[in-house]
Write a protein that holds these residues in place. Structure first.
Motif, PDB file in Angstrom:
ATOM      1  N   ASN A  85       0.827  -1.214   0.000  1.00  0.00           N
ATOM      2  CA  ASN A  85       0.000   0.000   0.000  1.00  0.00           C
ATOM      3  C   ASN A  85       0.860   1.263   0.000  1.00  0.00           C
ATOM      4  OD1 ASN A  85      -2.398  -1.396  -0.066  1.00  0.00           O
ATOM      5  ND2 ASN A  85      -2.680  -1.361   2.150  1.00  0.00           N
ATOM      6  N   ALA A  86       2.071   1.160   0.518  1.00  0.00           N
ATOM      7  CA  ALA A  86       2.986   2.313   0.531  1.00  0.00           C
ATOM      8  C   ALA A  86       3.720   2.478  -0.800  1.00  0.00           C
ATOM      9  CB  ALA A  86       3.999   2.150   1.659  1.00  0.00           C
ATOM     10  N   GLY A  87       3.470   1.552  -1.753  1.00  0.00           N
ATOM     11  CA  GLY A  87       4.076   1.679  -3.075  1.00  0.00           C
ATOM     12  C   GLY A  87       5.427   0.997  -3.208  1.00  0.00           C
ATOM     13  N   LEU A  88       5.764   0.117  -2.269  1.00  0.00           N
ATOM     14  CA  LEU A  88       7.039  -0.590  -2.316  1.00  0.00           C
ATOM     15  C   LEU A  88       6.796  -2.064  -2.618  1.00  0.00           C
ATOM     16  CD1 LEU A  88       8.632   0.960   0.881  1.00  0.00           C
ATOM     17  CD2 LEU A  88       9.094   1.599  -1.472  1.00  0.00           C
ATOM     18  N   ASP A  89       7.828  -2.743  -3.106  1.00  0.00           N
ATOM     19  CA  ASP A  89       7.741  -4.173  -3.384  1.00  0.00           C
ATOM     20  C   ASP A  89       8.238  -4.928  -2.159  1.00  0.00           C
ATOM     21  OD1 ASP A  89       7.625  -6.700  -4.449  1.00  0.00           O
ATOM     22  OD2 ASP A  89       9.219  -6.376  -5.918  1.00  0.00           O
ATOM     23  N   TYR A  90       7.349  -5.660  -1.496  1.00  0.00           N
ATOM     24  CA  TYR A  90       7.702  -6.343  -0.255  1.00  0.00           C
ATOM     25  C   TYR A  90       8.781  -7.406  -0.455  1.00  0.00           C
ATOM     26  CZ  TYR A  90       4.803 -10.286  -1.762  1.00  0.00           C
ATOM     27  OH  TYR A  90       4.278 -11.333  -2.458  1.00  0.00           O
ATOM     28  N   LYS A  91       8.956  -7.887  -1.671  1.00  0.00           N
ATOM     29  CA  LYS A  91       9.959  -8.918  -1.936  1.00  0.00           C
ATOM     30  C   LYS A  91      11.385  -8.385  -1.799  1.00  0.00           C
ATOM     31  CE  LYS A  91       6.905 -11.262  -5.135  1.00  0.00           C
ATOM     32  NZ  LYS A  91       6.616 -11.525  -6.536  1.00  0.00           N
ATOM     33  N   GLU A  92      11.531  -7.072  -1.863  1.00  0.00           N
ATOM     34  CA  GLU A  92      12.852  -6.458  -1.815  1.00  0.00           C
ATOM     35  C   GLU A  92      13.257  -5.989  -0.419  1.00  0.00           C
ATOM     36  OE1 GLU A  92      12.829  -3.289  -4.634  1.00  0.00           O
ATOM     37  OE2 GLU A  92      12.603  -4.630  -6.344  1.00  0.00           O
ATOM     38  N   HIS A 139      16.357  -2.551   2.809  1.00  0.00           N
ATOM     39  CA  HIS A 139      16.416  -3.108   1.457  1.00  0.00           C
ATOM     40  C   HIS A 139      17.426  -4.246   1.443  1.00  0.00           C
ATOM     41  CE1 HIS A 139      17.033  -3.377  -2.895  1.00  0.00           C
ATOM     42  NE2 HIS A 139      15.824  -2.844  -2.977  1.00  0.00           N
ATOM     43  N   LYS A 140      17.055  -5.359   0.835  1.00  0.00           N
ATOM     44  CA  LYS A 140      17.896  -6.561   0.858  1.00  0.00           C
ATOM     45  C   LYS A 140      19.242  -6.358   0.165  1.00  0.00           C
ATOM     46  CE  LYS A 140      14.228 -10.011   1.113  1.00  0.00           C
ATOM     47  NZ  LYS A 140      13.597 -11.140   0.421  1.00  0.00           N
ATOM     48  N   GLU A 141      19.269  -5.626  -0.933  1.00  0.00           N
ATOM     49  CA  GLU A 141      20.501  -5.488  -1.704  1.00  0.00           C
ATOM     50  C   GLU A 141      21.345  -4.286  -1.290  1.00  0.00           C
ATOM     51  OE1 GLU A 141      19.635  -5.574  -5.867  1.00  0.00           O
ATOM     52  OE2 GLU A 141      18.633  -7.507  -5.740  1.00  0.00           O
ATOM     53  N   THR A 142      20.703  -3.144  -1.091  1.00  0.00           N
ATOM     54  CA  THR A 142      21.459  -1.928  -0.836  1.00  0.00           C
ATOM     55  C   THR A 142      21.640  -1.619   0.644  1.00  0.00           C
ATOM     56  OG1 THR A 142      19.482  -0.531  -0.893  1.00  0.00           O
ATOM     57  CG2 THR A 142      20.613  -0.918  -2.979  1.00  0.00           C
ATOM     58  N   GLY A 143      20.779  -2.176   1.509  1.00  0.00           N
ATOM     59  CA  GLY A 143      20.858  -1.883   2.924  1.00  0.00           C
ATOM     60  C   GLY A 143      20.212  -0.563   3.305  1.00  0.00           C
ATOM     61  N   LYS A 144      19.576   0.100   2.327  1.00  0.00           N
ATOM     62  CA  LYS A 144      18.929   1.384   2.579  1.00  0.00           C
ATOM     63  C   LYS A 144      17.735   1.184   3.508  1.00  0.00           C
ATOM     64  CE  LYS A 144      16.646   5.191   0.241  1.00  0.00           C
ATOM     65  NZ  LYS A 144      16.071   5.661  -1.013  1.00  0.00           N
ATOM     66  N   ARG A 145      17.564   2.101   4.441  1.00  0.00           N
ATOM     67  CA  ARG A 145      16.475   2.031   5.413  1.00  0.00           C
ATOM     68  C   ARG A 145      15.278   2.853   4.926  1.00  0.00           C
ATOM     69  NH1 ARG A 145      17.850   2.661  11.591  1.00  0.00           N
ATOM     70  NH2 ARG A 145      18.792   0.692  10.980  1.00  0.00           N
ATOM     71  N   GLU A 146      14.095   2.268   5.028  1.00  0.00           N
ATOM     72  CA  GLU A 146      12.841   2.944   4.684  1.00  0.00           C
ATOM     73  C   GLU A 146      11.919   2.868   5.889  1.00  0.00           C
ATOM     74  OE1 GLU A 146      11.623   4.302   1.778  1.00  0.00           O
ATOM     75  OE2 GLU A 146      13.328   3.869   0.479  1.00  0.00           O
ATOM     76  N   VAL A 147      11.136   3.906   6.114  1.00  0.00           N
ATOM     77  CA  VAL A 147      10.146   3.901   7.183  1.00  0.00           C
ATOM     78  C   VAL A 147       8.780   4.081   6.546  1.00  0.00           C
ATOM     79  CG1 VAL A 147       9.344   5.053   9.274  1.00  0.00           C
ATOM     80  CG2 VAL A 147      11.787   4.853   8.827  1.00  0.00           C
ATOM     81  N   VAL A 148       7.868   3.136   6.827  1.00  0.00           N
ATOM     82  CA  VAL A 148       6.515   3.165   6.279  1.00  0.00           C
ATOM     83  C   VAL A 148       5.568   3.509   7.417  1.00  0.00           C
ATOM     84  CG1 VAL A 148       4.695   1.775   5.230  1.00  0.00           C
ATOM     85  CG2 VAL A 148       7.063   1.466   4.517  1.00  0.00           C
ATOM     86  N   LEU A 149       4.717   4.504   7.203  1.00  0.00           N
ATOM     87  CA  LEU A 149       3.710   4.854   8.196  1.00  0.00           C
ATOM     88  C   LEU A 149       2.498   3.951   8.016  1.00  0.00           C
ATOM     89  CD1 LEU A 149       3.874   8.734   7.953  1.00  0.00           C
ATOM     90  CD2 LEU A 149       4.921   7.259   9.668  1.00  0.00           C
TER      91      LEU A 149
END
Length: 53
Positions: free
Chosen positions: A20-27, A42-52
């Motif tokens: 629903n936040a527009g991201l692919d949960y598989k990643e 993120h599995k590959e890059t290690g980037k952190r995302e915060v979803v409300l």
């Protein structure tokens, strides 16, 4: 799920929120979840995302 030391695969409910936040949960892996946010890694890059929620 409170804060854990290692990231884990998302549950079905978390997958729905991530999509629903527009991201692919598989990643992404879930590192932390509370009543307001889900912290993803993120599995590959290690980037952190915060979803409300």
């Amino acid at each position: 799920m409170k804060g854990s030391k290692r990231a884990v695969n998302p549950t079905y409910a978390q997958k729905k929120r991530i999509t629903n936040a527009g991201l692919d949960y598989k990643e992404y892996l879930v590192q932390e979840e509370d009543n307001i946010t889900i912290t993803l890694i993120h599995k590959e890059t290690g980037k952190r995302e915060v979803v409300l929620c």
